[in-house]
Design a protein around this motif. Structure first.
Motif, PDB file in Angstrom:
ATOM      1  N   VAL A  96       0.789  -1.188  -0.136  1.00  0.00           N
ATOM      2  CA  VAL A  96      -0.239   0.041   0.013  1.00  0.00           C
ATOM      3  C   VAL A  96       0.918   1.198  -0.197  1.00  0.00           C
ATOM      4  N   LYS A  97       0.424   2.162  -0.808  1.00  0.00           N
ATOM      5  CA  LYS A  97       1.244   3.512  -1.221  1.00  0.00           C
ATOM      6  C   LYS A  97       0.250   4.448  -1.018  1.00  0.00           C
ATOM      7  N   LEU A  98       0.804   5.817  -0.581  1.00  0.00           N
ATOM      8  CA  LEU A  98      -0.123   6.786  -0.600  1.00  0.00           C
ATOM      9  C   LEU A  98       0.609   7.928  -1.567  1.00  0.00           C
ATOM     10  N   GLN A  99      -0.082   8.675  -2.380  1.00  0.00           N
ATOM     11  CA  GLN A  99       0.217   9.665  -3.061  1.00  0.00           C
ATOM     12  C   GLN A  99      -0.666  11.094  -2.659  1.00  0.00           C
ATOM     13  N   VAL A 100       0.035  11.682  -1.905  1.00  0.00           N
ATOM     14  CA  VAL A 100      -0.676  13.020  -1.327  1.00  0.00           C
ATOM     15  C   VAL A 100      -0.205  14.237  -2.124  1.00  0.00           C
ATOM     16  N   THR A 101      -1.274  14.929  -2.736  1.00  0.00           N
ATOM     17  CA  THR A 101      -1.178  15.929  -3.549  1.00  0.00           C
ATOM     18  C   THR A 101      -2.003  17.134  -2.855  1.00  0.00           C
ATOM     19  N   ALA A 102      -1.035  18.187  -2.409  1.00  0.00           N
ATOM     20  CA  ALA A 102      -1.613  19.375  -1.480  1.00  0.00           C
ATOM     21  C   ALA A 102      -1.440  20.693  -2.426  1.00  0.00           C
ATOM     22  N   GLN A 103      -2.380  21.624  -2.096  1.00  0.00           N
ATOM     23  CA  GLN A 103      -2.526  22.726  -2.700  1.00  0.00           C
ATOM     24  C   GLN A 103      -2.184  23.668  -1.616  1.00  0.00           C
ATOM     25  N   ILE A 104      -0.722  24.014  -1.349  1.00  0.00           N
ATOM     26  CA  ILE A 104      -0.226  24.988  -0.207  1.00  0.00           C
ATOM     27  C   ILE A 104      -0.489  26.439  -0.667  1.00  0.00           C
ATOM     28  N   PRO A 105      -1.084  27.108   0.321  1.00  0.00           N
ATOM     29  CA  PRO A 105      -1.017  28.525   0.078  1.00  0.00           C
ATOM     30  C   PRO A 105       0.630  29.383   0.188  1.00  0.00           C
ATOM     31  N   ASP A 106       1.045  29.872  -0.862  1.00  0.00           N
ATOM     32  CA  ASP A 106       2.074  30.580  -1.214  1.00  0.00           C
ATOM     33  C   ASP A 106       2.201  31.803  -1.888  1.00  0.00           C
ATOM     34  N   THR A 107       2.205  32.842  -1.554  1.00  0.00           N
ATOM     35  CA  THR A 107       2.256  34.075  -2.197  1.00  0.00           C
ATOM     36  C   THR A 107       3.195  34.129  -3.237  1.00  0.00           C
TER      37      THR A 107
END
Length: 107
Positions: free
Chosen positions: A72-83
């Motif tokens: 089992v693997k996880l691929q985490v995709t995050a949208q990080i606030p970054d100006t």
């Protein structure tokens, strides 16, 4: 750790704070998979599949039938606030190996 196909498992997803930004402050999705042919995608707000524990921990609820046999693997995709980025969002992708292997029952 080996788990039999058909079992339900809980996985803790924890991402360290980025400055003052906590997990609850940005959007993310998690692709849970053993092979590219069977992927369960869980979005931050998917009720019944993800539960917020605190600022930095979420629990994923997974039926192993939905992801098949293998490691089992996880691929985490995050949208990080970054100006610094034009849309004020920075996409970050991480792949994590869980140490769990789903196997068929011998019965």
């Amino acid at each position: 750790m080996k788990v039999y196909l058909g079992s339900e498992i809980k996985l803790n997803l924890s991402i360290e704070k980025i400055g003052d930004i906590k997990m609850r402050d940005y959007d993310f999705e998690v692709a849970v998979f053993c092979s590219p042919s069977k992927v369960l995608t869980i979005h931050k707000g998917d009720e019944g599949l993800i539960k917020e524990q605190d600022d930095s921990n979420y629990v994923l609820l997974i039926d192993t039938e939905s992801i098949g046999i293998g490691k089992v693997k996880l691929q985490v995709t995050a949208q990080i606030p970054d100006t610094d980025f034009p849309d004020s969002q920075r996409k970050e992708i991480q792949v994590v190996e869980t140490g769990i292997e789903i196997v068929r029952s011998t019965v």
